[in-house]
Design an enzyme around this catalytic site. Structure first.
Site, PDB file in Angstrom:
ATOM      1  N   SER A   8      -9.397  55.216 -33.972  1.00  0.00           N
ATOM      2  CA  SER A   8      -8.119  55.456 -34.646  1.00  0.00           C
ATOM      3  C   SER A   8      -7.792  54.222 -35.475  1.00  0.00           C
ATOM      4  CB  SER A   8      -7.019  55.763 -33.631  1.00  0.00           C
ATOM      5  OG  SER A   8      -7.001  54.802 -32.600  1.00  0.00           O
ATOM      6  N   GLU A  10      -4.704  51.944 -37.558  1.00  0.00           N
ATOM      7  CA  GLU A  10      -3.269  51.662 -37.673  1.00  0.00           C
ATOM      8  C   GLU A  10      -2.929  51.117 -39.061  1.00  0.00           C
ATOM      9  OE1 GLU A  10      -1.367  49.879 -34.228  1.00  0.00           O
ATOM     10  OE2 GLU A  10      -0.372  48.460 -35.572  1.00  0.00           O
ATOM     11  N   ASP A 101      10.944  44.504 -30.585  1.00  0.00           N
ATOM     12  CA  ASP A 101      11.524  43.171 -30.388  1.00  0.00           C
ATOM     13  C   ASP A 101      12.816  43.077 -31.163  1.00  0.00           C
ATOM     14  OD1 ASP A 101       9.489  41.758 -28.822  1.00  0.00           O
ATOM     15  OD2 ASP A 101       8.208  42.184 -30.554  1.00  0.00           O
ATOM     16  N   PHE A 208      -0.184  35.266 -36.129  1.00  0.00           N
ATOM     17  CA  PHE A 208       0.174  36.515 -35.481  1.00  0.00           C
ATOM     18  C   PHE A 208      -0.212  36.476 -33.994  1.00  0.00           C
ATOM     19  CE2 PHE A 208      -0.896  41.135 -34.800  1.00  0.00           C
ATOM     20  CZ  PHE A 208       0.430  41.532 -34.705  1.00  0.00           C
ATOM     21  N   HIS A 258      -9.176  51.304 -31.327  1.00  0.00           N
ATOM     22  CA  HIS A 258      -8.038  51.470 -32.248  1.00  0.00           C
ATOM     23  C   HIS A 258      -8.033  50.247 -33.165  1.00  0.00           C
ATOM     24  CE1 HIS A 258      -3.958  52.683 -33.514  1.00  0.00           C
ATOM     25  NE2 HIS A 258      -3.644  51.397 -33.455  1.00  0.00           N
TER      26      HIS A 258
END
Ligand code: FAD
Length: 278
Positions: A8, A10, A101, A208, A258
């Site tokens: 998959s 994103e 968040d 990140f 993913h």
């Protein structure tokens, strides 16, 4: 190389017309790999739910499966209920359910304090309509009190009705398999799909990863630093490292992959090609 496995991809919703144009091309390139589904983030980097829904609808209209991410951090029960209805009306039957968040740690919590509350609410409101994905953290969520508490929080999401999970990205397979074993020992037996972050921009990756508590192993970090501006070497090294990671995961039984594509297709496509997955 690895056995065929569900994959998959994103995306994040594009924020500019140029971003939208680029994503259109990326989408078409990734459609060719016939993924199980696409997911589209919500709220990350300041994006709005409208952009998420729009991107999901475009992918659905192109004949592919797509799931919006949906976070509850400051939402009221009524607004969650309305949003679920919008998703149902749009023909969506898969959701990535997250706590999210608070922006820069400010703001107020909504009626669902944790993702497990959101999952329970979705099940209560919509029964089995949605396949619910949840997030999990093989290297432990940065706000977790302890590793065990984080695992328990994950098991609570599963008990509340999650269908499968996607991990935060990681480059250490031991952390993933340990998490899978520990979750299973707690009776949380849904598929846990590794989240794979191709290394496209090393500075961005470090920033990140620091923020979300994912570790870049020292040997990878130092190599990337040594390459400096030598993008060809970074590319070759990164593709090797991430392809090996995926191969090890699939060989040892991970139920799929993913990809956090960062709205780019080249690295993800190359890794999948090298794995002979498609
Ligand atoms: P939770 O499962 O609620 O966990 C949050 C923290 O609370 C953890 O530290 C956990 O240990 C703790 N906790 C949970 N339940 C309890 C409890 N009952 N008692 C005490 N502590 C508890 N963010 C976005 O803004 N948009 C996105 O689109 C997005 N997509 C993501 C996709 C994936 C696959 C992943 C892994 C993360 C994504 N995130 C996204 C980031 C995510 O929103 C953050 O990591 C957020 O801080 C936690 O969300 P969660 O759903 O894992 O929360």
């Amino acid at each position: 190389m690895s056995k065929p496995a569900p994959i998959s991809f994103e995306f994040f919703p594009p924020k500019t017309p140029e971003g939208a144009k680029k994503l259109e091309q990326v989408r078409r390139e990734l459609y060719a790999l016939k993924p199980d589904f696409f997911s589209v983030t919500y709220g990350a980097g300041g994006s709005k739910q409208d952009g998420t829904l729009q991107t999901v609808q475009t992918i659905l209209a192109d004949g592919h499966r797509a799931a919006p991410h949906f976070s509850c951090i400051s939402a009221s029960a009524q607004s969650v209920r309305q949003q679920l209805q919008i998703f149902k009306d749009a023909g969506i039957n898969r959701i990535v359910a997250l706590r999210g968040d608070l922006p820069s740690g400010r703001g107020t919590f909504g009626e669902s304090r944790y993702a497990s509350d959101l999952v329970a609410f979705i099940r209560q409101e919509t029964a089995s309509h949605f396949h619910i994905e949840v997030g999990c953290y093989p290297e432990i969520h940065p706000q977790a009190k302890t590793a065990h508490a984080d695992l328990q929080a994950y098991a609570t999401k599963v008990k509340a009705g999650a269908s499968s999970a996607i991990t935060q990205h990681f480059y250490n397979t031991d952390a993933y398999f340990r998490f899978v074993d520990d979750a299973l020992a707690m009776g949380a037996d849904i598929p846990i799909v590794p989240g794979i972050m191709p290394i496209i921009n090393s500075t961005q990756l470090m920033r990140f990863s620091n923020a979300c508590g994912a570790e870049i192993p020292r040997w990878i970090r130092l190599r990337l630093q040594e390459f400096g501006d030598d993008t060809a070497s970074i590319r070759t090294f990164s593709l090797d490292v991430v392809t090996d990671l995926c191969d090890q995961l699939l060989t040892a039984g991970a139920p799929g992959l993913h990809f956090y594509t960062m709205n780019q297709s080249v690295a993800t496509t190359e890794i999948i090609k090298r794995l002979s997955l498609k």
